[in-house]
Design a protein around this motif. Structure first.
Motif, PDB file in Angstrom:
ATOM      1  N   LYS A   1       0.798  -1.233   0.000  1.00 35.15           N
ATOM      2  CA  LYS A   1       0.000   0.000   0.000  1.00 35.15           C
ATOM      3  C   LYS A   1       0.828   1.280   0.000  1.00 35.15           C
ATOM      4  O   LYS A   1       0.276   2.363  -0.138  1.00 35.15           O
ATOM      5  CB  LYS A   1      -0.927   0.013   1.222  1.00 35.15           C
TER       6      LYS A   1
ATOM      7  N   THR B   1      -0.801   4.278  -1.908  1.00 34.24           N
ATOM      8  CA  THR B   1      -1.458   5.341  -1.140  1.00 34.24           C
ATOM      9  C   THR B   1      -0.890   6.697  -1.540  1.00 34.24           C
ATOM     10  O   THR B   1      -1.600   7.713  -1.539  1.00 34.24           O
ATOM     11  CB  THR B   1      -1.293   5.086   0.370  1.00 34.24           C
TER      12      THR B   1
ATOM     13  N   SER C   1      -3.057   7.774  -4.389  1.00 26.21           N
ATOM     14  CA  SER C   1      -4.382   8.373  -4.107  1.00 26.21           C
ATOM     15  C   SER C   1      -4.222   9.817  -3.645  1.00 26.21           C
ATOM     16  O   SER C   1      -5.031  10.688  -4.010  1.00 26.21           O
ATOM     17  CB  SER C   1      -5.162   7.537  -3.094  1.00 26.21           C
TER      18      SER C   1
ATOM     19  N   TYR D   1      -6.062  13.100  -5.553  1.00 28.93           N
ATOM     20  CA  TYR D   1      -6.860  14.156  -4.896  1.00 28.93           C
ATOM     21  C   TYR D   1      -6.239  15.535  -5.145  1.00 28.93           C
ATOM     22  O   TYR D   1      -6.934  16.514  -5.455  1.00 28.93           O
ATOM     23  CB  TYR D   1      -6.955  13.889  -3.392  1.00 28.93           C
TER      24      TYR D   1
ATOM     25  N   ARG E   1      -9.809  14.615   2.784  1.00 32.90           N
ATOM     26  CA  ARG E   1     -10.152  13.544   1.828  1.00 32.90           C
ATOM     27  C   ARG E   1      -9.020  12.512   1.761  1.00 32.90           C
ATOM     28  O   ARG E   1      -9.242  11.300   1.787  1.00 32.90           O
ATOM     29  CB  ARG E   1     -10.366  14.129   0.423  1.00 32.90           C
TER      30      ARG E   1
ATOM     31  N   ARG F   1      -8.865   8.115   3.257  1.00 32.86           N
ATOM     32  CA  ARG F   1      -8.451   6.877   2.570  1.00 32.86           C
ATOM     33  C   ARG F   1      -7.156   6.346   3.182  1.00 32.86           C
ATOM     34  O   ARG F   1      -6.954   5.137   3.298  1.00 32.86           O
ATOM     35  CB  ARG F   1      -8.273   7.126   1.066  1.00 32.86           C
TER      36      ARG F   1
ATOM     37  N   LYS G   1      -7.682   4.049   6.040  1.00 32.21           N
ATOM     38  CA  LYS G   1      -8.184   2.722   5.644  1.00 32.21           C
ATOM     39  C   LYS G   1      -7.038   1.841   5.142  1.00 32.21           C
ATOM     40  O   LYS G   1      -7.008   0.638   5.409  1.00 32.21           O
ATOM     41  CB  LYS G   1      -9.260   2.869   4.560  1.00 32.21           C
ATOM     42  N   THR G   2      -6.065   2.444   4.474  1.00 31.67           N
ATOM     43  CA  THR G   2      -4.928   1.625   4.019  1.00 31.67           C
ATOM     44  C   THR G   2      -3.987   1.335   5.188  1.00 31.67           C
ATOM     45  O   THR G   2      -3.357   0.283   5.237  1.00 31.67           O
ATOM     46  CB  THR G   2      -4.145   2.316   2.876  1.00 31.67           C
TER      47      THR G   2
ATOM     48  N   ASN H   1      -9.523  -4.464  -0.616  1.00 35.75           N
ATOM     49  CA  ASN H   1      -8.422  -3.601  -0.141  1.00 35.75           C
ATOM     50  C   ASN H   1      -7.181  -3.782  -0.990  1.00 35.75           C
ATOM     51  O   ASN H   1      -6.473  -2.819  -1.284  1.00 35.75           O
ATOM     52  CB  ASN H   1      -8.106  -3.936   1.324  1.00 35.75           C
TER      53      ASN H   1
ATOM     54  N   LEU I   1      -8.995   0.428  -2.738  1.00 38.76           N
ATOM     55  CA  LEU I   1     -10.279   1.036  -2.380  1.00 38.76           C
ATOM     56  C   LEU I   1     -10.539   2.209  -3.331  1.00 38.76           C
ATOM     57  O   LEU I   1      -9.586   2.777  -3.884  1.00 38.76           O
ATOM     58  CB  LEU I   1     -10.249   1.511  -0.929  1.00 38.76           C
TER      59      LEU I   1
ATOM     60  N   TYR J   1     -11.084   5.839  -4.950  1.00 40.38           N
ATOM     61  CA  TYR J   1     -10.544   7.177  -4.596  1.00 40.38           C
ATOM     62  C   TYR J   1     -11.716   8.085  -4.192  1.00 40.38           C
ATOM     63  O   TYR J   1     -12.777   8.007  -4.742  1.00 40.38           O
ATOM     64  CB  TYR J   1      -9.842   7.792  -5.818  1.00 40.38           C
TER      65      TYR J   1
END
Ligand code: FAS
Ligand code: PHB
Length: 389
Positions: free
Chosen positions: A296, A300, A303, A307, A330, A334, A337-338, A383, A387, A389
């Motif tokens: 991740k 990550t 992501s 954004y 934002r 996320r 979660k990662t 996952n 997940l 964006y």
């Protein structure tokens, strides 16, 4: 010197963001501390989420990735109770792409060079200035003299050890950290991969991972002590330990060979909040670190880039700064979660020194449940492929 967006760091975050903004006519300058070759010599991530691959294509840099990258529709998990495969494609309709971070960075460097945009390597002492004022700028040593780069915004893509996060006042920053009592010893060998897909192994001797970069370049990891150094592990010792940790059926297909890279990465989780201070934004490892268990880290960073890219376009082209205002919240939603998924995968697959007999039984039960329950497998797969964006 002046630009619209000054990017500190020429790793995957900084280069991907610069290419995406360039395609929208937004001017950027990238300041990188190391040489181009040094950046490319670092061996890191290997698995790209669907979202990352889409961003590379959107940046116009996906052609070699699509040609040479390897689609993986699933992965195998081995534990003392047996071995099972999780079918990402069947459970989520999506897959991952195996394509090394080194190649991602190489493609991004080459694409940026083709645009003629400015990337300065070997910049020393980069310092963000006046970031909570109206006219942010950077100072840095390059070409034997001090330089100043004026800009509208600064983006810290400078990794965990860079200066940008530290430029946010300590009283403003909240940092969350968890360290794990082990590291990953990783090697790269010019040998055919042991299997067509990745094998994550939770053995009684500790974690092992069989991965790859292409059909003749394999990447292997074994959990090791934090006190270990790569010199403690000659190639034969590494191969012998790896064989002890993976299923016999896999070990039979293992082709060993000399390591062409060997390194140890400590495992830790880290998050800095907020990811914005005045006219400066943090992106990627500058703001967060995850244990590599769930693949991740790089994903990550992607992501965050997604954004921030859309927020910058909204600001510069639509004169609407709402995306910039919302960026940190934002991205962090996320990121956490990662963080959770990486923490969960790490606890599931590693042996911890202080584990009790009860802890071991619960860990084995978790693996047994994952082996037999489709809902549990779907949760992992959602996952792992990324997940939304
Ligand atoms: P990076 O750290 O990649 O890039 C930051 C850049 O900023 C670097 O080029 C650095 O030289 C530059 N910089 C730093 N200070 C500067 C300064 N003062 N001035 C200018 N430039 C400066 N992730 C996975 O998904 N899977 C893995 O297996 C995996 N393995 C990893 C192994 C190791 C040893 C490490 C450290 C990380 C690993 N990661 C892995 C995570 C990794 O891939 C990161 O998530 C990814 O590099 C993040 O990219 P960036 O945010 O661009 O940060
Ligand atoms: C890698 O190939 O480097 C790799 C793959 C999956 C991970 C971590 C690293 O979870």
């Amino acid at each position: 010197m002046r630009t619209q967006v000054a990017i500190v760091g020429g790793g995957p975050s900084g280069m991907l963001l610069s290419m995406l903004l360039h395609k929208q006519g937004i001017d950027t300058i990238v300041l990188e501390r190391r040489t181009r070759d040094y950046v490319l010599a670092r061996v890191r991530a290997g698995v790209l989420e669907t979202g990352f691959a889409d961003l590379m294509r959107e940046a116009g840099v996906g052609e070699r990735m699509d040609r040479e990258g390897i689609i993986h529709e699933g992965a195998s998990f081995a534990h003392p109770g047996g071995q099972f495969r999780i079918d990402f494609e069947k459970l989520t309709g999506r897959h991952v792409m195996v394509y090394g971070q080194t190649e991602v960075n190489r493609d991004l460097f080459e694409a940026r060079e083709a645009t003629g945009a400015t990337t300065l390597f070997e910049c020393k002492g980069v310092k963000p200035r006046d970031i909570d004022g109206e006219q942010p700028f950077l100072t840095f040593l390059h070409g034997g003299k001090m330089n100043r780069l004026d800009c509208d915004f600064i983006v810290g893509c400078d990794g965990f050890h860079g200066p940008c996060r530290q430029a946010i006042p300590e009283e403003v920053r909240t940092e969350y950290e968890k360290t794990y009592p082990f590291g990953w010893l990783g090697i790269l060998s010019e040998t055919p991969p042991i299997a067509e897909e990745l094998i994550y192994a939770a053995s009684e001797r500790g974690f092992a991972l069989c991965s790859m970069r292409n059909e003749n370049l394999s990447r292997y990891y074994i959990q090791c002590r934090l006190s270990d150094s790569p010199e403690d592990w000659d190639d034969d010792t590494f191969w012998e330990e790896l064989i002890r940790r993976i299923p016999e059926t896999a070990a039979e297909t293992l082709v060993t060979g000399p390591s062409i890279e060997k390194s140890i990465a400590p495992l830790r989780s880290f998050v800095c909040e907020p990811m914005r201070w005045g006219k400066m934004f943090l992106c990627g490892d500058a703001a967060h670190i995850v244990p590599p268990t769930g693949a991740k880290g790089l994903n990550t960073a992607a992501s965050d880039v997604h954004y921030l890219y859309h927020a910058m376009v909204q600001h510069f082209i639509e004169s609407d700064s709402q995306g910039l205002e919302e960026y940190s919240a934002r991205a962090l939603a996320r990121i956490w979660k990662t963080q959770r998924f990486s923490w969960w995968m790490t606890n599931l697959l590693h042996r911890f020194p202080e584990q009790t007999e009860f802890d071991l039984k619960v860990q084995q039960a978790e693996l047994a449940f994952l082996a037999e329950n489709e809902a549990a497998q779907r949760a992992l797969a959602e996952n792992y492929v990324g997940l939304p964006y």
